[in-house]
Every structure is written in C-alpha cells, then in structure tokens.
Design a protein around this motif. Structure first.
Motif, PDB file in Angstrom:
ATOM      1  N   PRO A   8       0.797  -1.223   0.000  1.00 15.28           N
ATOM      2  CA  PRO A   8       0.000   0.000   0.000  1.00 15.28           C
ATOM      3  C   PRO A   8       0.831   1.275   0.000  1.00 15.28           C
ATOM      4  O   PRO A   8       0.508   2.232  -0.675  1.00 15.28           O
ATOM      5  N   LYS A   9       1.926   1.298   0.761  1.00 18.84           N
ATOM      6  CA  LYS A   9       2.722   2.519   0.837  1.00 18.84           C
ATOM      7  C   LYS A   9       3.428   2.835  -0.480  1.00 18.84           C
ATOM      8  O   LYS A   9       3.880   3.931  -0.708  1.00 18.84           O
ATOM      9  N   ASP A  10       3.496   1.845  -1.375  1.00 18.77           N
ATOM     10  CA  ASP A  10       4.182   2.047  -2.638  1.00 18.77           C
ATOM     11  C   ASP A  10       3.242   2.397  -3.792  1.00 18.77           C
ATOM     12  O   ASP A  10       3.695   2.634  -4.898  1.00 18.77           O
ATOM     13  N   GLY A  11       1.928   2.384  -3.541  1.00 18.55           N
ATOM     14  CA  GLY A  11       1.002   2.705  -4.608  1.00 18.55           C
ATOM     15  C   GLY A  11       0.844   1.558  -5.585  1.00 18.55           C
ATOM     16  O   GLY A  11       1.150   0.417  -5.283  1.00 18.55           O
ATOM     17  N   ASN A  12       0.398   1.869  -6.805  1.00 16.40           N
ATOM     18  CA  ASN A  12       0.118   0.829  -7.780  1.00 16.40           C
ATOM     19  C   ASN A  12       0.483   1.327  -9.174  1.00 16.40           C
ATOM     20  O   ASN A  12      -0.110   2.269  -9.679  1.00 16.40           O
ATOM     21  N   PHE A  13       1.440   0.682  -9.815  1.00 20.50           N
ATOM     22  CA  PHE A  13       1.856   1.081 -11.156  1.00 20.50           C
ATOM     23  C   PHE A  13       0.714   0.983 -12.153  1.00 20.50           C
ATOM     24  O   PHE A  13       0.557   1.853 -13.012  1.00 20.50           O
ATOM     25  N   PHE A  14      -0.086  -0.087 -12.052  1.00 25.03           N
ATOM     26  CA  PHE A  14      -1.162  -0.271 -13.015  1.00 25.03           C
ATOM     27  C   PHE A  14      -2.200   0.844 -12.913  1.00 25.03           C
ATOM     28  O   PHE A  14      -2.745   1.294 -13.926  1.00 25.03           O
ATOM     29  N   GLU A  15      -2.492   1.284 -11.706  1.00 27.84           N
ATOM     30  CA  GLU A  15      -3.433   2.389 -11.532  1.00 27.84           C
ATOM     31  C   GLU A  15      -2.883   3.662 -12.156  1.00 27.84           C
ATOM     32  O   GLU A  15      -3.620   4.444 -12.771  1.00 27.84           O
ATOM     33  N   LEU A  16      -1.583   3.869 -12.013  1.00 32.17           N
ATOM     34  CA  LEU A  16      -0.961   5.058 -12.601  1.00 32.17           C
ATOM     35  C   LEU A  16      -0.951   4.983 -14.128  1.00 32.17           C
ATOM     36  O   LEU A  16      -1.193   5.982 -14.806  1.00 32.17           O
ATOM     37  N   PHE A  17      -0.686   3.799 -14.674  1.00 29.63           N
ATOM     38  CA  PHE A  17      -0.760   3.632 -16.122  1.00 29.63           C
ATOM     39  C   PHE A  17      -2.169   3.976 -16.621  1.00 29.63           C
ATOM     40  O   PHE A  17      -2.342   4.662 -17.630  1.00 29.63           O
ATOM     41  N   ASN A  18      -3.164   3.461 -15.912  1.00 26.62           N
ATOM     42  CA  ASN A  18      -4.544   3.696 -16.323  1.00 26.62           C
ATOM     43  C   ASN A  18      -4.903   5.175 -16.224  1.00 26.62           C
ATOM     44  O   ASN A  18      -5.590   5.720 -17.101  1.00 26.62           O
ATOM     45  N   GLU A  19      -4.440   5.830 -15.165  1.00 26.12           N
ATOM     46  CA  GLU A  19      -4.707   7.259 -15.007  1.00 26.12           C
ATOM     47  C   GLU A  19      -4.090   8.041 -16.165  1.00 26.12           C
ATOM     48  O   GLU A  19      -4.717   8.940 -16.741  1.00 26.12           O
ATOM     49  N   HIS A  20      -2.862   7.692 -16.506  1.00 24.77           N
ATOM     50  CA  HIS A  20      -2.197   8.370 -17.619  1.00 24.77           C
ATOM     51  C   HIS A  20      -2.966   8.118 -18.916  1.00 24.77           C
ATOM     52  O   HIS A  20      -3.156   9.038 -19.728  1.00 24.77           O
ATOM     53  N   GLY A  21      -3.423   6.875 -19.117  1.00 24.64           N
ATOM     54  CA  GLY A  21      -4.196   6.552 -20.310  1.00 24.64           C
ATOM     55  C   GLY A  21      -5.465   7.384 -20.414  1.00 24.64           C
ATOM     56  O   GLY A  21      -5.869   7.801 -21.510  1.00 24.64           O
ATOM     57  N   GLN A  22      -6.096   7.649 -19.277  1.00 23.62           N
ATOM     58  CA  GLN A  22      -7.292   8.479 -19.274  1.00 23.62           C
ATOM     59  C   GLN A  22      -6.975   9.912 -19.690  1.00 23.62           C
ATOM     60  O   GLN A  22      -7.765  10.545 -20.403  1.00 23.62           O
TER      61      GLN A  22
END
Length: 215
Positions: A8-22
């Motif tokens: 949890p403290k490191d976040g999620n790469f996949f969520e960030l990829f998806n955010e960037h895609g949006q």
C-alpha cells in the motif's frame, strides 16, 4: 513476474498507467473538439487549454511512476518495461500538445478534411492505447491476453491508415495548394498528426512485448 498490487505505501503502477491513459484520451478528445470547432476562436482556445491541462496532469503521473520505481523493490513488470511504457505514453500527449501549439503558432485559419481525418485516427489510436493499458493487470487470464494482443493489432492497423491518409494528403497538397506559406504550414501539421499514431504504435509494441513475455 508478479501481477497485482504493490505494498500500500508504494502505490500501484497499473493504476498510474490507467490514469495516464485516461489523460491521453481526454487530451485527444479535446484536440478533436478543437479541430471540429476551429472556426470559433473562443472554442478553439478553450479546447487547446484542455489539451494543455491533460498534458500537464499526465506529466505528474509520469513523474510519480519514475519516483515509484526508485522506491519499490519488487515491481509488477520489468523496470525497463515500466520506464519505457510510461515515457512512450507521455510522448503521445506531448505530440498532441505540440500539434495544438503548431496550429496556433502558424496562425492556421482553417483546417482541411485531411486534418480532420488524421485527428479521427489519432483519437481512435489513443482510445485503443488506453484500453490496452487497462488489461495489463490481468495478463494471467488467457482471454485478457488475447484481447490485449488484438488491441495492439488494431493500433497497428490504425497507424497504417494514418500513413495512407497522410500520403494522400501530401500528394493533394503539392498538387493543389498554390500558396507556398499555406503549403508549408499544412505539411508540418500533417506530419505532426501522423506522428501521433506512430507514438501510439510504439506503446502498442511495448505492450505486445510485455504480453508475450508474461503470458
């Protein structure tokens, strides 16, 4: 490779990829709206500002991914793949912003049907990039793997369509445009717009490599 959430403290790469895609899709849609409303200066500037906003927001996501790479011991993908993917995605929005700025700097007064067609293809490419990115966390599912590869193939086909449209546009431009200044302006714009689909294809190639390596 490990697919799933990081600590949890490191976040999620996949969520960030998806955010960037949006943000890529938001920027592409705003750019398309700018072109469709180009004769209206107020609307043109409004949508150009939206492209800028999407690019700036995506830059923050890119920076966060790169920071996260330095803080994370175990990553869900190879580090070079993560770095290459997020920076290639960022290149797409950079080009959308550059294209918007070029049209303003060159004081383009009207857009051609070829500009509109290239924008339509660029938007479709961007939407397919965003879709492919959403599939990355589930590559252990055969159906998802197949869907990701199919989406990458669709991007390749769209890039080929953009190549054909640009060649036709260039041929028409040099045959029919008598004003040298307009010719130079439109040539540069066509090249910028076609390159957007090239950058989408770069992302598709990276995703295809990730899929094949991890499926």
């Amino acid at each position: 490779m490990i697919f799933g959430k990081l600590l949890p403290k490191d976040g999620n790469f996949f969520e960030l990829f998806n955010e960037h895609g949006q943000y890529i899709v938001a920027g592409a849609r705003s750019f398309m709206s700018m072109v469709q409303n180009y004769e209206d200066k107020v609307q043109r500037e409004k949508f150009a500002s939206e492209v800028d906003a999407a690019e700036h927001s995506a830059d923050k996501v890119t920076a966060e991914v790169n920071r996260l790479l330095h803080r994370t011991f175990i990553t869900p993908l190879d580090r070079e793949q993560i770095h290459g993917l997020i920076n290639s995605m960022d290149d797409i929005l950079d080009l959308l912003q550059d294209s918007s700025e070029v049209m303003a700097l060159y004081d383009v007064q009207h857009v051609t049907e070829d500009v509109v067609r290239l924008c339509e293809i660029s938007l479709k490419c961007c939407e397919r990039v965003q879709h492919a990115v959403t599939l990355l966390p589930k590559l252990n599912v055969p159906e998802i793997t197949e869907a990701a590869l199919k989406t990458c193939e669709e991007i390749d086909r769209l890039e080929s369509d953009a190549d054909r449209v640009m060649r036709s546009a260039m041929s028409r431009l040099f045959r029919e445009e008598a004003d040298t200044r307009e010719l130079i302006k439109l040539k540069a714009i066509y090249e910028h717009l076609e390159t957007i689909s090239d950058r989408c294809e770069d992302v598709a190639n990276l995703i295809e490599g990730i899929v094949l390596e991890n499926s």
